[in-house]
Scaffold this motif. Sequence first.
Motif, short mmCIF file in Angstrom:
data_model
loop_
_atom_site.label_atom_id
_atom_site.label_comp_id
_atom_site.label_asym_id
_atom_site.label_seq_id
_atom_site.Cartn_x
_atom_site.Cartn_y
_atom_site.Cartn_z
N THR A 29 0.86 -1.18 0.00
CA THR A 29 0.00 0.00 0.00
C THR A 29 0.89 1.23 0.00
O THR A 29 1.86 1.29 0.75
CB THR A 29 -0.91 0.03 1.24
OG1 THR A 29 -1.73 -1.15 1.25
CG2 THR A 29 -1.80 1.25 1.22
N ARG A 30 0.56 2.19 -0.84
CA ARG A 30 1.35 3.42 -0.88
C ARG A 30 0.43 4.63 -0.83
O ARG A 30 -0.70 4.59 -1.31
CB ARG A 30 2.23 3.47 -2.13
CG ARG A 30 1.47 3.40 -3.44
CD ARG A 30 2.43 3.42 -4.61
NE ARG A 30 1.74 3.28 -5.88
CZ ARG A 30 2.35 3.30 -7.06
NH1 ARG A 30 3.67 3.44 -7.10
NH2 ARG A 30 1.66 3.16 -8.18
N LEU A 31 0.94 5.67 -0.23
CA LEU A 31 0.19 6.91 -0.07
C LEU A 31 0.50 7.84 -1.24
O LEU A 31 1.66 8.09 -1.55
CB LEU A 31 0.57 7.60 1.24
CG LEU A 31 -0.07 8.96 1.52
CD1 LEU A 31 -1.56 8.80 1.77
CD2 LEU A 31 0.61 9.63 2.71
N ARG A 32 -0.55 8.34 -1.88
CA ARG A 32 -0.39 9.31 -2.95
C ARG A 32 -1.06 10.62 -2.55
O ARG A 32 -2.17 10.62 -2.02
CB ARG A 32 -1.00 8.80 -4.25
CG ARG A 32 -0.14 7.78 -4.98
CD ARG A 32 -0.68 7.53 -6.38
NE ARG A 32 0.17 6.66 -7.15
CZ ARG A 32 1.20 7.08 -7.88
NH1 ARG A 32 1.48 8.36 -7.93
NH2 ARG A 32 1.93 6.22 -8.57
N GLN A 33 -0.37 11.72 -2.80
CA GLN A 33 -0.92 13.03 -2.50
C GLN A 33 -0.78 13.94 -3.73
O GLN A 33 0.27 13.98 -4.37
CB GLN A 33 -0.20 13.67 -1.31
CG GLN A 33 -0.51 13.00 0.02
CD GLN A 33 0.10 13.73 1.19
OE1 GLN A 33 1.22 14.22 1.11
NE2 GLN A 33 -0.62 13.82 2.29
N THR A 115 -10.74 11.80 -0.15
CA THR A 115 -10.22 12.38 1.08
C THR A 115 -9.32 13.56 0.73
O THR A 115 -8.42 13.44 -0.10
CB THR A 115 -9.41 11.35 1.88
OG1 THR A 115 -10.26 10.24 2.19
CG2 THR A 115 -8.89 11.95 3.17
N THR A 183 -5.64 13.05 -0.89
CA THR A 183 -4.87 11.90 -0.42
C THR A 183 -5.59 10.62 -0.80
O THR A 183 -6.81 10.52 -0.67
CB THR A 183 -4.70 11.96 1.11
OG1 THR A 183 -4.06 13.18 1.47
CG2 THR A 183 -3.86 10.80 1.60
N SER A 184 -4.82 9.63 -1.28
CA SER A 184 -5.41 8.33 -1.60
C SER A 184 -4.43 7.24 -1.22
O SER A 184 -3.21 7.42 -1.26
CB SER A 184 -5.75 8.24 -3.09
OG SER A 184 -4.59 8.37 -3.89
N LEU A 185 -4.97 6.09 -0.84
CA LEU A 185 -4.19 4.89 -0.55
C LEU A 185 -4.39 3.91 -1.69
O LEU A 185 -5.52 3.52 -1.99
CB LEU A 185 -4.62 4.26 0.78
CG LEU A 185 -4.38 5.10 2.03
CD1 LEU A 185 -4.95 4.39 3.26
CD2 LEU A 185 -2.90 5.37 2.24
N GLU A 186 -3.29 3.52 -2.32
CA GLU A 186 -3.37 2.61 -3.46
C GLU A 186 -2.74 1.28 -3.09
O GLU A 186 -1.65 1.23 -2.52
CB GLU A 186 -2.65 3.21 -4.67
CG GLU A 186 -3.30 4.48 -5.18
CD GLU A 186 -2.64 4.98 -6.44
OE1 GLU A 186 -1.64 4.35 -6.86
OE2 GLU A 186 -3.11 5.99 -6.99
#
Length: 207
Positions: A29-33, A115, A183-186
């Motif tokens: 899982t990676r955080l994208r902003q 979000t 912000t999204s979690l992929e």
Amino acid sequence: MSSSSFPATLRTLRAAWRGVREALSFSSTRLRQHTGAHLHRIDRYSAVEAAALAGQRIETAPFRVGGHEWRLHFYPRGVLAASDDDAGRVSVDLILWSRRDPWWRLLPAMPSDVTAACRVSIALDGDGGNRAFCTAVGPHRFRGSLSSSGAMDVATVEELRAALRRWEGAGDGIVVRCDVTVTSLEESRIMWCIRQLVSKINLDSIR
């Protein structure tokens, strides 16, 4: 290899494949902003504020951050009516205008929420672009198009009036800046199986 041993070989391969999938897998899982800003200028703000009623809003043009369209609603006299003319609040509200890119609009709406966090500031003419007032909210979950962050107070009506009077002669406009961070979690899944598959296949059964 005889025809009678072929079904047994298939069963062996099928069992080996199931074993590999259960023995070794990997997920991440990676955080994208995505961050963007929109500026909205209001000329002759004192006249605009004097003519505005409590609950009356100014809407910015739509702007795009993180693949979604947003608008900022600006309330010169607050969202609700105040009992005293000087007791009103200067308020803002971030609106998720559309959560789909234009070329997606022929497809069904995506079910996922959005979000985002936002920071809204007001700069005055003659103040060198310095932020006189500021507020922030988030992260906030927007549950579909036209959903709202909720009204946020930036300053009182009298505080903004007093700040404009201090810079009288340098201009009577303000610039409202809205910074949005989406912000999204992929999640991604990779199945590592070649080595395990080779080790589990009984080569003797297919000779």
